[in-house]
Motif scaffolding. Structure first.
Motif, mmCIF file in Angstrom:
data_model
loop_
_atom_site.group_PDB
_atom_site.id
_atom_site.type_symbol
_atom_site.label_atom_id
_atom_site.label_comp_id
_atom_site.label_asym_id
_atom_site.label_seq_id
_atom_site.Cartn_x
_atom_site.Cartn_y
_atom_site.Cartn_z
ATOM 1 N N TYR A 37 0.826 -1.206 0.000
ATOM 2 C CA TYR A 37 0.000 0.000 0.000
ATOM 3 C C TYR A 37 0.859 1.254 0.000
ATOM 4 N N ALA A 38 0.312 2.315 -0.575
ATOM 5 C CA ALA A 38 0.943 3.620 -0.450
ATOM 6 C C ALA A 38 0.849 4.081 1.004
ATOM 7 N N ASP A 39 1.829 4.844 1.444
ATOM 8 C CA ASP A 39 1.831 5.338 2.825
ATOM 9 C C ASP A 39 0.560 6.120 3.147
ATOM 10 N N SER A 40 0.015 6.803 2.158
ATOM 11 C CA SER A 40 -1.152 7.658 2.379
ATOM 12 C C SER A 40 -2.408 6.866 2.757
ATOM 13 N N VAL A 41 -2.414 5.555 2.481
ATOM 14 C CA VAL A 41 -3.608 4.749 2.779
ATOM 15 C C VAL A 41 -3.307 3.571 3.704
ATOM 16 N N LYS A 42 -2.037 3.361 4.021
ATOM 17 C CA LYS A 42 -1.646 2.212 4.833
ATOM 18 C C LYS A 42 -2.339 2.271 6.184
ATOM 19 N N GLY A 43 -2.904 1.129 6.586
ATOM 20 C CA GLY A 43 -3.607 1.060 7.862
ATOM 21 C C GLY A 43 -5.074 1.433 7.764
ATOM 22 N N ARG A 44 -5.488 2.011 6.644
ATOM 23 C CA ARG A 44 -6.895 2.400 6.464
ATOM 24 C C ARG A 44 -7.563 1.626 5.317
ATOM 25 N N PHE A 45 -6.796 1.288 4.292
ATOM 26 C CA PHE A 45 -7.340 0.592 3.128
ATOM 27 C C PHE A 45 -6.841 -0.846 3.118
ATOM 28 N N VAL A 46 -7.691 -1.759 2.691
ATOM 29 C CA VAL A 46 -7.313 -3.159 2.549
ATOM 30 C C VAL A 46 -7.802 -3.679 1.202
ATOM 31 N N MET A 47 -6.874 -4.262 0.470
ATOM 32 C CA MET A 47 -7.211 -4.837 -0.834
ATOM 33 C C MET A 47 -7.405 -6.339 -0.689
#
Lengths: 123, 111
Positions: A60-70
């Protein structure tokens, strides 16, 4: 004929969640990794995430890490992006794209893209 | 500011040749990672123009070509046509950030 069709976008309040889907057809889905790439209004393309063909790795990009899950479902030929704790800066068109290369060799590129789905985060 | 630097805009008259540069660093292009190029018309899906530094997917006209040297790459478009007016992006991988990178994009205007 390769097709990628995104869905699930919409207007959501800050802090809420949304799940995007990308339905694929026209090729052997389980042979390919997939990415999400987004474009904020008036901005350029930004890579968001990748899932490997066999679901063995996700990045994940740092901007979404921990919030987005693919995630992916190889039985349904669908890729998902679960987006939690959404922020105003997540407002963008989200594109699903097929990887024609190999992430581990640093050769990932995107040979087919969907038309995108718009996510608007606003109160 | 993108780690891959592109000029914000370029322009040319029909029939002319234009180039778009993509300047990276020792952790991406300079480390030997492939550079890829995309054409993007607003409201449509981006299209892969060049992959693996110099290769054109089937269906992409040979008016489009690309090269790579050191920490930079460039896309050349010859015989400019009105339909070439679009945004162009370079893309590579960065080993220090462990991410895929896009350049900031270049808007091509056909005069």
């Amino acid at each position: 004929q390769v097709h990628l069709v995104e869905s699930g976008g919409g207007v959501v309040q800050p802090g809420r969640s949304l799940r995007l889907s990308c339905a694929a057809s026209g090729f052997t889905f389980s042979n390919y990794g997939f990415h999400w790439v987004r474009q904020a209004p008036g901005k350029g393309l930004e890579w968001v995430s990748i899932i490997f063909y066999d679901d063995s790795q996700k990045h994940y990009a740092d901007s979404v890490k921990g919030r987005f899950v693919m995630s992916r479902d190889n039985s349904k030929n669908v890729v998902y992006l679960q987006m939690d704790s959404l922020r105003a800066e997540d407002t963008a068109i989200y594109y699903c794209a097929r990887d024609r290369g190999h992430w581990t060799r640093g050769t990932s590129s995107f040979d087919y893209w969907g038309q995108g789905t718009l996510v608007t985060v606003s109160s | 500011q993108s780690v891959l630097t592109q000029p914000p805009s370029v322009s040319g008259a029909p029939g002319q040749r234009v180039t778009i540069s993509c300047i990276g660093s020792s952790s991406n292009i300079g480390a030997g990672y492939d550079v890829h190029w995309y054409q993007h018309l607003p409201g449509t899906a981006p299209q892969l123009l060049i992959y693996g530094n110099i290769n054109r997917p089937s269906g992409v006209p040979d008016r489009f070509s690309a090269s790579k040297s050191g920490t930079s790459a460039s896309l050349a478009i010859t015989g400019l046509q009105a339909e070439d007016e679009a945004d162009y992006y370079c893309q590579s991988y960065d080993s220090s950030l462990s991410v895929v990178l896009f350049g900031g994009g270049t808007k091509l205007t056909v005069l």
